[in-house]
Write a protein that holds these residues in place. Structure first.
Motif, PDB file in Angstrom:
ATOM      1  N   HIS A   1      37.178  18.792  -9.349  1.00 18.84           N
ATOM      2  CA  HIS A   1      37.469  20.019  -8.379  1.00 18.84           C
ATOM      3  C   HIS A   1      38.220  21.122  -9.414  1.00 18.84           C
ATOM      4  N   GLN A   2      39.402  20.909  -9.423  1.00 15.99           N
ATOM      5  CA  GLN A   2      40.306  21.803 -10.243  1.00 15.99           C
ATOM      6  C   GLN A   2      41.283  20.855 -11.166  1.00 15.99           C
TER       7      GLN A   2
ATOM      8  N   HIS B   1      43.701  18.877  -3.212  1.00 19.39           N
ATOM      9  CA  HIS B   1      43.232  19.390  -2.333  1.00 19.39           C
ATOM     10  C   HIS B   1      42.436  18.615  -1.275  1.00 19.39           C
ATOM     11  N   GLY B   2      42.589  16.921  -1.509  1.00 16.34           N
ATOM     12  CA  GLY B   2      42.005  16.094  -0.390  1.00 16.34           C
ATOM     13  C   GLY B   2      40.433  15.969  -0.576  1.00 16.34           C
ATOM     14  N   TRP B   3      39.748  16.122  -1.654  1.00 16.28           N
ATOM     15  CA  TRP B   3      38.579  15.881  -2.067  1.00 16.28           C
ATOM     16  C   TRP B   3      38.742  14.388  -2.092  1.00 16.28           C
TER      17      TRP B   3
ATOM     18  N   CYS C   1      41.996  13.144  -3.606  1.00 13.13           N
ATOM     19  CA  CYS C   1      42.817  13.881  -4.714  1.00 13.13           C
ATOM     20  C   CYS C   1      44.056  14.470  -3.965  1.00 13.13           C
TER      21      CYS C   1
ATOM     22  N   CYS D   1      40.205  15.212 -11.244  1.00 13.53           N
ATOM     23  CA  CYS D   1      39.385  15.414 -10.305  1.00 13.53           C
ATOM     24  C   CYS D   1      38.464  16.899 -10.895  1.00 13.53           C
TER      25      CYS D   1
END
Ligand code: FES
Lengths: 118, 375
Positions: A46-47, A83-85, A80, A44
């Motif tokens: 994001h992180q 965090h749900g992305w 994901c 992901c």
């Protein structure tokens, strides 16, 4: 020069299921959705969560009347687990912001074997 | 926008007087109930009958209270009515070399606390008539005004916008925004936004700590000082309102309408923007109304006025950085005069003049406001 990596057989991958394979040190998932295969990085943007371990889901959208919430059950978005992305597994794009994109890869099927091209 | 001081003529702005124009986007006046009573329309004679017989209208018509008296210390400030004439207001602008003032109410920031809806509508109507008669007709066109609207009756507020929107020097709509429930994103306010959009008037939201005896974001109990109340009420109100506005899709419903958030400074903007974007990316299933990132709506349709900047002496650069994070194209200078927490133009100018290029500084000090309200 891209090369082909076998990840599963078509029999192993039923509709809506996935396999996560390690290819040259990278985890790549292949999803089967409605008979099509989609390969996307298990990473992901994001992180750095394990994106492809989450759930496949559809998309909520607003009705033309501006009021009702409708659910499009074309379940091609990977959620994901951190965090749900949500990313569209067919093109790797974040559903809300195409600035965020996860790498996708070509897939070939030959004699019942599924290959990721990388 | 641009950072640093590379400019057309190679130099940053040094002096306030190098600016072409300074616009105060939050220029208060101090109307009294006595000022307004003669302007209550005949349609509202019942309301007028009650208001003119009320011995303490500020507390029994409005519910204007504080945690402790706010202005025992200050010449400026308080609620006494020495800025209820056009001459006084123009003197104030002159004192600080401000070219234009966008006039906002004083007492009627407290309009949301009026319990009776008929009286709220009557006072809204009276304020606007009084304002036009006494300020705009007399203001040498340096005073521009927002029409006051009441959250109580959005349909009546829309009628009020239709009544006066085409008057000269009317530039926006003021919806006092503390003590407004439901908060401003709710579709019950759509008639106000529709009328504002039809007349191409931005909607200004202005909080007030006077209104917290009423409703969320805080009832006042245990805020034992004016300070405890005032420090948080403005940003809390505006955070609630901005979040409600965005997530309930008002900018989607009114794509041509601009919204202005006043009197909470700038530090909270990046914080809330980050939070809103984060939630949007995470909470897909409950936000189908939104078609883009909350911060994109903010950049497209939301403006902020700068006062109160707060105490930024320790590292003056931090304020400029906060403006940079918030998005300098949407930030407009405001003074809040005559209140005792006002910011003179120099306070903002000195913090930003060497951080941004000349054009950005000029925009923040006045030109963005000129554009927004078509001056
Ligand atoms: S790491 Fe994937 S959503 Fe945060």
């Amino acid at each position: 020069m891209p090369s082909k990596h076998k990840v599963a057989t078509t029999e192993e991958l039923s509709d809506g299921s996935r396999v996560i394979a390690e290819i040259e040190g990278q985890e790549i998932a292949v999803f089967q959705i409605d008979g099509d295969y989609h390969a996307i990085s298990n990473y992901c943007v994001h992180q750095a969560g394990p994106l492809c371990e989450g759930k496949l889901t559809g998309d909520m959208y607003i009705d033309d009347n501006g009021w009702d919430w409708n659910y499009d059950d074309d379940e091609k978005h990977i959620t994901c687990p951190w965090h749900g992305w949500l990313f569209d597994v067919t093109n790797g794009e974040n559903i809300h912001n195409s600035k965020y994109r996860v790498p996708t890869y070509g897939v070939e099927v030959e004699d019942g074997d599924i290959f990721v091209i990388r | 926008m641009g950072q640093s001081s590379e400019t057309a003529d190679g130099s940053p702005l040094r002096q306030l007087d190098e600016l072409d124009v300074i616009v105060d986007t939050d220029a208060h006046i101090r109307e009294t109930v006595e000022d307004l009573i003669p302007y209550i329309d005949d349609r509202y004679e019942g309301a007028k009958w009650i208001v003119e017989r009320t011995e303490h209208p500020e507390r029994d018509i409005y519910s204007l209270t504080h945690s402790l008296p706010p202005s025992l210390h200050a010449e400026r400030g308080g609620w006494s009515a020495d800025t209820n004439t056009v001459d006084k207001k123009l003197q104030e602008l002159d004192e600080f070399n401000i070219d234009y003032g966008i006039v906002d109410p004083g007492l009627n920031l407290v309009l949301p606390t009026v319990n009776n809806e008929r009286i709220a509508v009557a006072m809204m109507n009276a304020y606007n008539s009084w304002l036009l008669d006494n300020f705009l007709d007399e203001g040498n066109h340096r005073l521009k005004a927002n029409l006051l609207v009441s959250h109580h009756k959005p349909d009546k507020s829309a009628e009020e916008i239709d009544r006066l929107a085409n008057e000269k020097d009317v530039v926006g709509v003021a919806l006092p925004s503390t003590g407004v429930i439901p908060p401003v994103g709710h579709e019950r306010y759509d008639p106000i936004y529709q009328a504002a959009s039809d007349h191409d008037l931005p909607v200004f939201f202005h909080g007030a700590s006077t209104n917290t005896s009423h409703v969320f974001p805080l009832q006042r109990m245990y805020n034992q000082t004016y300070t405890e109340d005032h420090v948080i009420i403005h940003p809390f109100s505006q955070m609630w309102n901005l979040s409600s506005l965005i997530f309930q899709g008002a900018p989607e419903r009114f794509p041509d309408l601009d919204f202005v958030f006043q009197e909470s400074g700038v530090g909270w903007i990046p914080y809330l923007m980050w939070r809103m974007d984060d939630h949007y990316l995470e909470m897909n299933y409950e936000l189908p109304l939104l078609q883009q990132m909350p911060s994109d709506y903010i950049h497209d349709q939301i403006y902020f006025t700068t006062q109160p900047l707060g105490h930024t002496e320790d590292n003056p650069k931090h304020l400029a950085m906060a403006i940079e994070m918030a998005g300098p194209d949407n930030i407009m200078y405001s003074s809040d005069l005559p209140h005792s927490d006002f910011d003179p133009p120099s306070e903002l100018f000195n913090r930003i003049r060497s951080h941004f290029d000349r054009e950005t500084v000029e925009n923040i000090m006045g030109k963005t406001a000129m554009d927004l309200v078509d001056l």
